[in-house]
Design a protein around this motif. Structure first.
Motif, PDB file in Angstrom:
ATOM      1  N   ARG A   1      -2.966 -28.300  26.677  1.00 39.48           N
ATOM      2  CA  ARG A   1      -4.462 -28.502  27.554  1.00 39.48           C
ATOM      3  C   ARG A   1      -5.283 -27.199  27.046  1.00 39.48           C
ATOM      4  O   ARG A   1      -6.318 -27.295  26.695  1.00 39.48           O
ATOM      5  N   ASN A   2      -4.849 -26.066  27.262  1.00 38.61           N
ATOM      6  CA  ASN A   2      -5.361 -24.870  27.113  1.00 38.61           C
ATOM      7  C   ASN A   2      -5.926 -24.837  25.637  1.00 38.61           C
ATOM      8  O   ASN A   2      -6.951 -24.377  25.200  1.00 38.61           O
ATOM      9  N   ASN A   3      -5.074 -25.203  24.762  1.00 38.17           N
ATOM     10  CA  ASN A   3      -5.195 -25.057  23.320  1.00 38.17           C
ATOM     11  C   ASN A   3      -6.444 -25.863  22.667  1.00 38.17           C
ATOM     12  O   ASN A   3      -7.465 -25.537  22.183  1.00 38.17           O
ATOM     13  N   ILE A   4      -6.602 -26.898  23.348  1.00 44.48           N
ATOM     14  CA  ILE A   4      -7.581 -28.234  23.222  1.00 44.48           C
ATOM     15  C   ILE A   4      -8.959 -27.514  23.720  1.00 44.48           C
ATOM     16  O   ILE A   4      -9.920 -27.555  23.170  1.00 44.48           O
ATOM     17  N   PHE A   5      -8.734 -27.040  24.866  1.00 44.09           N
ATOM     18  CA  PHE A   5     -10.071 -26.653  25.965  1.00 44.09           C
ATOM     19  C   PHE A   5     -10.578 -25.320  24.809  1.00 44.09           C
ATOM     20  O   PHE A   5     -11.777 -25.397  24.493  1.00 44.09           O
ATOM     21  N   VAL A  30      -8.501 -21.727  15.256  1.00 40.73           N
ATOM     22  CA  VAL A  30      -8.216 -21.787  16.417  1.00 40.73           C
ATOM     23  C   VAL A  30      -6.324 -21.564  16.814  1.00 40.73           C
ATOM     24  O   VAL A  30      -6.038 -21.014  17.691  1.00 40.73           O
ATOM     25  N   MET A  31      -5.609 -21.767  15.589  1.00 43.46           N
ATOM     26  CA  MET A  31      -4.540 -21.422  15.542  1.00 43.46           C
ATOM     27  C   MET A  31      -4.135 -20.068  15.726  1.00 43.46           C
ATOM     28  O   MET A  31      -3.370 -19.569  16.490  1.00 43.46           O
ATOM     29  N   LEU A  32      -4.813 -19.094  15.208  1.00 41.58           N
ATOM     30  CA  LEU A  32      -4.729 -17.553  15.211  1.00 41.58           C
ATOM     31  C   LEU A  32      -5.160 -17.123  16.508  1.00 41.58           C
ATOM     32  O   LEU A  32      -4.701 -16.256  17.324  1.00 41.58           O
ATOM     33  N   LEU A  33      -6.398 -17.752  17.091  1.00 37.85           N
ATOM     34  CA  LEU A  33      -6.930 -17.521  18.400  1.00 37.85           C
ATOM     35  C   LEU A  33      -5.944 -17.836  19.533  1.00 37.85           C
ATOM     36  O   LEU A  33      -5.620 -17.241  20.418  1.00 37.85           O
ATOM     37  N   ALA A  34      -5.241 -18.923  19.333  1.00 37.17           N
ATOM     38  CA  ALA A  34      -4.468 -19.425  20.297  1.00 37.17           C
ATOM     39  C   ALA A  34      -2.987 -18.850  20.220  1.00 37.17           C
ATOM     40  O   ALA A  34      -1.982 -19.115  21.071  1.00 37.17           O
ATOM     41  N   ASP A  35      -2.700 -18.034  19.162  1.00 32.65           N
ATOM     42  CA  ASP A  35      -1.448 -17.499  18.903  1.00 32.65           C
ATOM     43  C   ASP A  35      -0.336 -18.384  18.712  1.00 32.65           C
ATOM     44  O   ASP A  35       0.601 -18.412  19.013  1.00 32.65           O
ATOM     45  N   ILE A  66       0.094 -25.727  13.312  1.00 32.96           N
ATOM     46  CA  ILE A  66      -1.000 -26.072  13.387  1.00 32.96           C
ATOM     47  C   ILE A  66      -1.213 -27.178  14.271  1.00 32.96           C
ATOM     48  O   ILE A  66      -2.378 -27.626  14.914  1.00 32.96           O
ATOM     49  N   ARG A  67      -0.119 -27.962  14.436  1.00 36.74           N
ATOM     50  CA  ARG A  67      -0.295 -29.223  15.219  1.00 36.74           C
ATOM     51  C   ARG A  67      -0.470 -28.953  16.641  1.00 36.74           C
ATOM     52  O   ARG A  67      -0.837 -29.676  17.512  1.00 36.74           O
ATOM     53  N   GLU A  68      -0.209 -27.604  17.045  1.00 37.51           N
ATOM     54  CA  GLU A  68      -0.360 -27.303  18.552  1.00 37.51           C
ATOM     55  C   GLU A  68      -1.738 -27.150  18.767  1.00 37.51           C
ATOM     56  O   GLU A  68      -2.092 -26.888  20.030  1.00 37.51           O
ATOM     57  N   VAL A  69      -2.616 -27.242  18.052  1.00 36.89           N
ATOM     58  CA  VAL A  69      -4.085 -26.935  18.117  1.00 36.89           C
ATOM     59  C   VAL A  69      -5.034 -28.171  17.801  1.00 36.89           C
ATOM     60  O   VAL A  69      -6.030 -28.340  17.682  1.00 36.89           O
ATOM     61  N   ILE A  70      -4.161 -29.378  17.411  1.00 37.02           N
ATOM     62  CA  ILE A  70      -5.013 -30.506  17.164  1.00 37.02           C
ATOM     63  C   ILE A  70      -4.518 -31.565  18.336  1.00 37.02           C
ATOM     64  O   ILE A  70      -3.148 -31.710  18.514  1.00 37.02           O
ATOM     65  N   ALA A  71      -5.546 -32.557  18.829  1.00 35.41           N
ATOM     66  CA  ALA A  71      -5.166 -33.375  19.848  1.00 35.41           C
ATOM     67  C   ALA A  71      -4.376 -34.505  19.344  1.00 35.41           C
ATOM     68  O   ALA A  71      -3.226 -34.662  20.172  1.00 35.41           O
ATOM     69  N   PHE A  72      -4.454 -35.159  18.358  1.00 32.87           N
ATOM     70  CA  PHE A  72      -3.563 -36.222  17.792  1.00 32.87           C
ATOM     71  C   PHE A  72      -3.275 -35.893  16.628  1.00 32.87           C
ATOM     72  O   PHE A  72      -3.749 -36.580  15.432  1.00 32.87           O
ATOM     73  N   PRO A  73      -2.192 -35.240  16.299  1.00 30.70           N
ATOM     74  CA  PRO A  73      -1.959 -34.601  14.830  1.00 30.70           C
ATOM     75  C   PRO A  73      -0.858 -35.906  14.161  1.00 30.70           C
ATOM     76  O   PRO A  73      -0.251 -36.563  14.697  1.00 30.70           O
ATOM     77  N   PHE A  74      -0.992 -35.908  12.612  1.00 32.73           N
ATOM     78  CA  PHE A  74       0.091 -36.656  12.211  1.00 32.73           C
ATOM     79  C   PHE A  74       1.557 -36.018  12.179  1.00 32.73           C
ATOM     80  O   PHE A  74       1.407 -34.496  12.419  1.00 32.73           O
ATOM     81  N   ASN A  75       2.502 -36.614  12.133  1.00 31.97           N
ATOM     82  CA  ASN A  75       3.665 -35.707  11.777  1.00 31.97           C
ATOM     83  C   ASN A  75       3.952 -35.345  10.199  1.00 31.97           C
ATOM     84  O   ASN A  75       3.026 -35.644   9.699  1.00 31.97           O
TER      85      ASN A  75
END
Length: 608
Positions: free
Chosen positions: A143-147, A545-550, A554-563
């Motif tokens: 949730r924090n990543n998406i925000f 965003v991936m860098l900023l969220a550490d 990359i799937r951790e910063v996308i709301a609905f990623p593909f596998n």
RNA sequence: GGAGGCGUAGCUCAAUUGGUUAGAGCGCUGCCCUGUCACGGCAGAGGUUGCGGGUUCGAGCCCCGUCGCUUCCGCCA
């Protein structure tokens, strides 16, 4: 608040504070956790804003019905906010000084047994998290990543407007482009046998907007490429901050981007950010010093070329390579002579795993040298190494001898591995740099023909003069990458906006005018009607965003990623469509030969 | 397309390296508990060890095939 909105709540869970003490309030949210003491029950109620503790007294009329609720049921509570007693204050919670004494409750949405826990990280496997992404998104981290992502994007828009850029939309259904990655295709119903393609990037559109005279373009642009996944590459689709500017040189693009990046990375992180201007490293220098074109500058180690020293060495493993046109590259690591033998053995093993024939090294101890190769080297050679690499006592130097490209690559991997193992990577910083002066052309390793090394739309340095008079392989392009902590955020270029230079560049690669006109007709035609000099760049939003969220993935910063197989496990995409749909699109499906026949149900045939 | 790793309860993992009835934590079900906040306690249910075949007196463990997941290479103008 309007009366309608008060049907479910008068305040948000995470925003209740000491100023609300003694107030009657109404909140709705998810049951995050339950602590049932037999008598009194505590519930953490959660909404998008945070958690609040709800206290339920056994005397309450709804107490009995509590038993049926599961975690993650959606409920609404009426009650009074009270101050917690001193001993029961929870300093870990922003609302920990108060609690809600429930007086009434209503179940708004029940929950079945969960496939994984929301409140605790139970290390659920990714395919489950993707299938139940709506549950995963309830968890704090995601949730924090998406925000964060939303805030970064809205900050980008503000800053770009402030820098004089204007936001555009470009088509999602466009035509297939001959260069680049594999396209996603969309069949046309009206034009049998013809296909749209989803854009790999709005490259030509943004250049056409420059020709149209809009001067400064940006777009948070969806890009679609049918390529396989990596940790920092989501298959299918991703977003770029697509930027293009007219009447600019490379330095103007750099300045605008440096201002944006510095602003974003300082605003959304407490880590140190490279001071502007960011270092500019030529492609050649990057390949030599770092062994790759996206160096992680948090790593203090660098590579040097020591081929000269070994040109005539008695040590054949090195001199032989140099005589055949190869190189010897070295990485010095200061002060690690005390590392155990196993460390060096492991490094040799690592180098071999990444394709090296071996990994020579010399340990410079105060009194002596320890090394498997030193017995082959002369005093002069060792003295030269000392000078070239500025060796002090306690230092260790590693050698790789291969053909140039391979040596650079292996030395680069050794450099990274050494820094990782020895924990030399600087922490809490974002190290930016520009990689500039990419070669315009290169030899295709298979056909030995001259080909564009990056993209054909870049302006060659020196323009037409270079194309006519220089060896193509020596021509550099106004082509650049921006790199942060070893991650390539983007490529960009000053574009080739002169039709005659474009035709010439393609001619060098063996393509005639007709090919250019056919492949890039829209753009080349536009350039014939007054095109401004222009250039741009397109940093990956997901990667920023991936860098900023550490986050390492990359799937951790996308709301609905593909596998990884480019499937959406939640929506079940891709999926089969009806015969009718296919007919309308004039499509006939021909399955690959290697079909997976559905296994017949186990039925024991009677023995003959 | 190629290479490696993994597959045991709803989830995360274990099983002394081929040996008796496949265990633990979380979750789930029931009971107890009035100040917890990862609440606690007691009891219980839950397994064709991905699937198919083979070796063996005996297979979760070894071999072959297959399916799925994952990392890397190819690919990513």
């Amino acid at each position: 608040m309007t009366e309608i909105s008060q049907r479910y709540r008068t305040i948000h869970c995470g925003r209740i504070g000491e100023s609300d003490i003694d107030r009657k309030i109404k909140v709705s949210g998810w049951i995050h956790s339950v602590r049932d003491h037999g008598g009194i029950i505590f519930i953490d109620l959660r909404d998008f804003s945070g958690l609040v503790q709800v206290v339920i007294d056994p005397k309450m009329s709804f107490y009995q019905s509590l038993e049926n609720w599961r975690l993650e049921t959606v409920v609404c509570f009426n009650g009074t906010i009270i101050a917690r007693t001193k001993e029961t204050v929870n300093s870990k919670l922003s609302t920990g000084a108060i609690e809600l004494v429930a007086e009434d409750m209503e179940v708004l949405g029940e929950s079945e047994v969960l496939p994984f826990q929301i409140a605790k990280d139970d290390c659920a496997p990714e395919h489950l998290r993707l299938k139940y992404r709506f549950l995963d998104l309830r968890r704090e981290k995601l949730r924090n990543n998406i925000f964060l992502r939303g805030n970064v994007i809205s900050e980008i828009r503000d800053k770009m407007r402030q820098l004089g850029f204007f936001e555009f939309q470009t088509p999602i259904l466009t035509s297939s482009s001959p260069e680049g990655a594999r396209d996603y295709l969309v069949p046309s119903r009206i034009h049998p046998g013809k296909f749209y393609a989803l854009p790999q990037a709005p490259q030509q559109f943004k250049q056409l907007l420059m020709v149209a005279g809009f001067d400064r373009y940006f777009q948070i642009a969806p890009c679609f490429r049918d390529e396989d996944a990596r940790a920092d590459r989501s298959p299918g689709e991703f977003y770029q901050l697509d930027v293009e500017m007219s009447f600019v040189t490379q330095d103007d693009v750099f300045q605008a981007m440096e201002e944006l990046m510095t602003h974003l990375f300082k605003k959304f992180s407490t880590k140190k950010v490279t001071a502007t201007p960011f270092p500019r490293i030529s492609y050649r220098e990057a390949m030599l010093k770092y062994g790759c074109d996206k160096p992680d500058l948090r790593n203090p180690l660098t590579i040097i070329d020591v081929s000269k020293i070994f040109e005539n060495s008695a040590f054949n493993a090195f001199s032989g390579v140099v005589k055949k046109g190869g190189v010897v590259r070295a990485v010095k690591v200061p002060g690690i002579s005390a590392q155990p033998r196993k460390f060096f053995d492991d490094m040799v093993k690592f180098a071999q795993e990444v394709g090296s024939k071996g990994l020579g090294y010399i340990v410079f101890e105060t009194e002596q040298l320890k090394s498997p190769i030193v017995k082959f080297l002369s005093e002069t050679e060792i003295a030269s190494i000392r000078t070239e690499a500025q060796i002090s006592d306690g230092d260790v130097i590693f050698f790789v001898a291969e053909k140039e490209q391979k040596a650079a690559e292996i030395a680069g991997k050794v450099r990274t591995e050494l820094a990782t193992r020895l924990n030399l990577i600087e922490k809490d910083c974002f190290k930016f740099c520009w990689i500039v002066d990419f070669p315009m052309f290169e030899l295709d390793p298979e056909t030995n023909a001259i080909a564009f090394s990056h993209n054909p739309f870049s302006m060659p340095q020196g323009g037409m003069d270079s194309l006519v008079n220089k060896n193509p392989l020596d021509i550099l392009a106004y082509q650049y990458d921006i790199v942060c902590n070893g991650i390539e955020l983007s490529s960009g270029a000053i574009r080739n906006h002169r039709p005659e230079i474009m035709y010439k560049a393609f001619e060098i690669c063996g393509y005639g005018k007709e090919t250019v006109n056919n492949k890039f007709g829209g753009m080349i035609n536009a350039f014939k009607f007054g095109a401004p000099p222009h250039g741009g760049i397109a940093p990956g939003v997901d990667r920023m965003v991936m860098l900023l969220a550490d986050e390492p993935n990359i799937r951790e910063v996308i709301a609905f990623p593909f596998n990884q197989q480019a499937q959406d496990l939640m929506m079940n995409a891709p999926s089969e469509v009806t015969e009718k749909q296919l007919r309308e699109l004039h499509i006939k499906v021909e399955m690959p030969k290697k079909i997976h026949v559905q296994e017949p149900l186990k039925s024991k045939e009677p023995e003959q």
